[in-house]
Motif scaffolding. Structure first.
Motif, short mmCIF file in Angstrom:
data_model
loop_
_atom_site.label_atom_id
_atom_site.label_comp_id
_atom_site.label_asym_id
_atom_site.label_seq_id
_atom_site.Cartn_x
_atom_site.Cartn_y
_atom_site.Cartn_z
N LEU A 175 -4.03 21.35 -2.39
CA LEU A 175 -2.70 21.72 -1.92
C LEU A 175 -1.66 20.75 -2.48
O LEU A 175 -1.87 19.53 -2.44
CB LEU A 175 -2.66 21.69 -0.39
N PHE A 176 -0.56 21.26 -2.96
CA PHE A 176 0.52 20.44 -3.52
C PHE A 176 -0.02 19.44 -4.54
O PHE A 176 0.38 18.28 -4.56
CB PHE A 176 1.28 19.69 -2.42
N MET A 177 -0.98 19.88 -5.33
CA MET A 177 -1.57 19.00 -6.35
C MET A 177 -1.23 19.52 -7.73
O MET A 177 -1.31 20.73 -7.96
CB MET A 177 -3.10 18.98 -6.22
N GLU A 178 -0.88 18.60 -8.63
CA GLU A 178 -0.60 19.02 -10.01
C GLU A 178 -1.90 19.26 -10.77
O GLU A 178 -1.95 20.04 -11.70
CB GLU A 178 0.22 17.93 -10.72
N GLN A 179 -2.94 18.54 -10.35
CA GLN A 179 -4.21 18.62 -11.08
C GLN A 179 -5.10 19.67 -10.44
O GLN A 179 -5.39 19.59 -9.25
CB GLN A 179 -4.92 17.27 -11.04
N GLY A 180 -5.53 20.65 -11.21
CA GLY A 180 -6.42 21.69 -10.68
C GLY A 180 -5.63 22.81 -10.03
O GLY A 180 -4.42 22.75 -9.90
N ASP B 183 6.62 14.73 -7.31
CA ASP B 183 7.91 14.67 -6.62
C ASP B 183 7.74 14.71 -5.09
O ASP B 183 8.73 14.80 -4.36
CB ASP B 183 8.86 15.77 -7.10
N LEU B 184 6.51 14.61 -4.61
CA LEU B 184 6.30 14.41 -3.17
C LEU B 184 6.04 12.94 -2.83
O LEU B 184 5.72 12.62 -1.70
CB LEU B 184 5.17 15.31 -2.65
N VAL B 185 6.19 12.06 -3.82
CA VAL B 185 6.21 10.62 -3.53
C VAL B 185 7.54 10.35 -2.83
O VAL B 185 8.57 10.92 -3.20
CB VAL B 185 6.13 9.81 -4.86
N THR B 186 7.54 9.49 -1.81
CA THR B 186 8.80 9.23 -1.10
C THR B 186 9.75 8.41 -1.98
O THR B 186 9.32 7.76 -2.95
CB THR B 186 8.57 8.45 0.21
N VAL B 187 11.02 8.43 -1.61
CA VAL B 187 12.02 7.64 -2.35
C VAL B 187 11.64 6.16 -2.30
O VAL B 187 11.69 5.45 -3.30
CB VAL B 187 13.42 7.87 -1.74
N GLY C 118 0.87 -1.17 0.00
CA GLY C 118 0.00 0.00 0.00
C GLY C 118 0.91 1.21 0.00
O GLY C 118 1.68 1.42 0.94
N VAL C 119 0.87 1.97 -1.09
CA VAL C 119 1.83 3.08 -1.24
C VAL C 119 1.12 4.42 -1.16
O VAL C 119 0.24 4.73 -1.96
CB VAL C 119 2.58 2.98 -2.59
N GLY C 120 1.53 5.24 -0.20
CA GLY C 120 1.01 6.60 -0.10
C GLY C 120 1.76 7.50 -1.07
O GLY C 120 2.99 7.53 -1.07
N LEU C 121 1.00 8.20 -1.91
CA LEU C 121 1.63 9.01 -2.97
C LEU C 121 1.89 10.45 -2.54
O LEU C 121 2.48 11.22 -3.29
CB LEU C 121 0.71 9.04 -4.20
N GLY C 122 1.40 10.83 -1.34
CA GLY C 122 1.49 12.24 -0.97
C GLY C 122 0.31 12.99 -1.56
O GLY C 122 -0.60 12.41 -2.16
N PRO C 123 0.30 14.33 -1.40
CA PRO C 123 -0.90 15.11 -1.72
C PRO C 123 -1.22 15.24 -3.20
O PRO C 123 -2.35 15.60 -3.55
CB PRO C 123 -0.60 16.48 -1.12
#
Ligand SMILES: C[S@@+](CC[C@H](N)C(=O)[O-])C[C@H]1O[C@@H](n2cnc3c(N)ncnc32)[C@H](O)[C@@H]1O
Length: 248
Positions: free
Chosen positions: A185-190, A14-18, A5-10
């Motif tokens: 917030l910190f979203m590429e979409q919208g 580039d806010l996906v963890t390493v 289960g991978v959290g992608l961030g907001p």
């Protein structure tokens, strides 16, 4: 093998963890529950490795259970044979669809190995986006404020699912809170929007949160006593009783 289960961030790729990126790059199949998480995943994974899952737009519990059973039945064999990932925005353990999948797998496919990769949650990202500091020692509560509701009580709250900001605002104001809103917030979409004016958020957008703080809240922090000439400055590093860890 394993289901991650991978959290992608907001929402910004580039806010996906390493670690999250490495898992996505190595997974045989990457499943996503929605359009936004899919588009973030696509920044790290070629389209042919993205798996298909159908989720109905409903709150009917029976329909949801059926859909999650079908999703688990699709994912489980692939997770037995290889490594697969299921992505969610933010963190998989915070208000997340991943919980439905985990519970369904535990009930019907308990032999599947699970591992979770935490992600940057809106619970923490909001602070930077809204320019808020939750200083050490402060309490902070997470609540849901869907459909114009206005939960009250704690000194500081993050409110998720603010779908009717003007109505929620009225309730919070009456209860003595100052409120700031953050959308996408910190979203590429919208478009990202940070405002304390709820009329700017009159249209419904699920990716809206609020930070509410009691108007009369007194902040107690060593460095809150700094004066302009620095006379009453207290250097936290002078506290000899604090360990290195406590200064992080
Ligand atoms: C079901 S919760 C998912 C939370 C997610 N798992 C996390 O850890 O951030 C969805 C709610 O989180 C908030 N949210 C999530 N990402 C957001 C973002 N990038 N900008 C603003 N609000 C966000 C919104 O209030 C939205 O209604």
């Amino acid at each position: 093998m394993t289901l991650y289960g991978v959290g992608l961030g907001p929402g910004e790729s580039d806010l996906v963890t390493v670690r999250g990126k490495r898992v996505l790059e190595n997974a045989d199949v990457v499943y996503s529950p929605g359009r936004l998480s899919r588009s973030v995943a696509l920044e790290h994974v070629p389209e042919e490795r993205i798996g298909d899952l159908e989720f109905p737009m409903t709150r009917d519990e029976e329909t949801l259970r059926t859909a999650w059973k079908a999703a688990a039945a699709e994912i489980a064999p692939n997770a037995r044979e290889g490594d697969v990932a299921f992505v969610t925005l933010g963190d998989p353990n915070v208000y997340s669809t991943f919980g439905h999948l985990r519970r369904t797998l535990e009930a019907f496919h308990p032999d599947v190995d699970l591992e979770i990769v935490p992600g940057v949650s809106a619970v923490t990202a909001f602070a930077t986006a809204l320019g808020v500091e939750i200083e050490a020692g402060a309490g902070l509560s997470l609540r849901e404020a869907a459909d114009g509701t206005a939960p009250t009580g704690p000194d500081r709250m993050i409110l998720f699912k603010v779908t009717d900001a003007p109505a929620t605002h009225e309730g919070l104001l009456d209860a003595g809170y100052d409120v700031t809103y953050g959308r996408r917030l910190f979203m590429e979409q919208g478009e990202t929007l940070v405002t304390d004016d709820p009329s700017e958020l009159a249209d419904r957008d699920y990716y809206t949160l609020a930070y509410a703080e009691r108007r009369d809240l007194e902040v107690e922090s060593a460095t809150a006593v700094f004066t302009q000439d620095g006379d009453s400055a207290v250097d936290p590093n002078d506290d000899e009783s604090a360990s290195d860890d406590e200064r992080e």
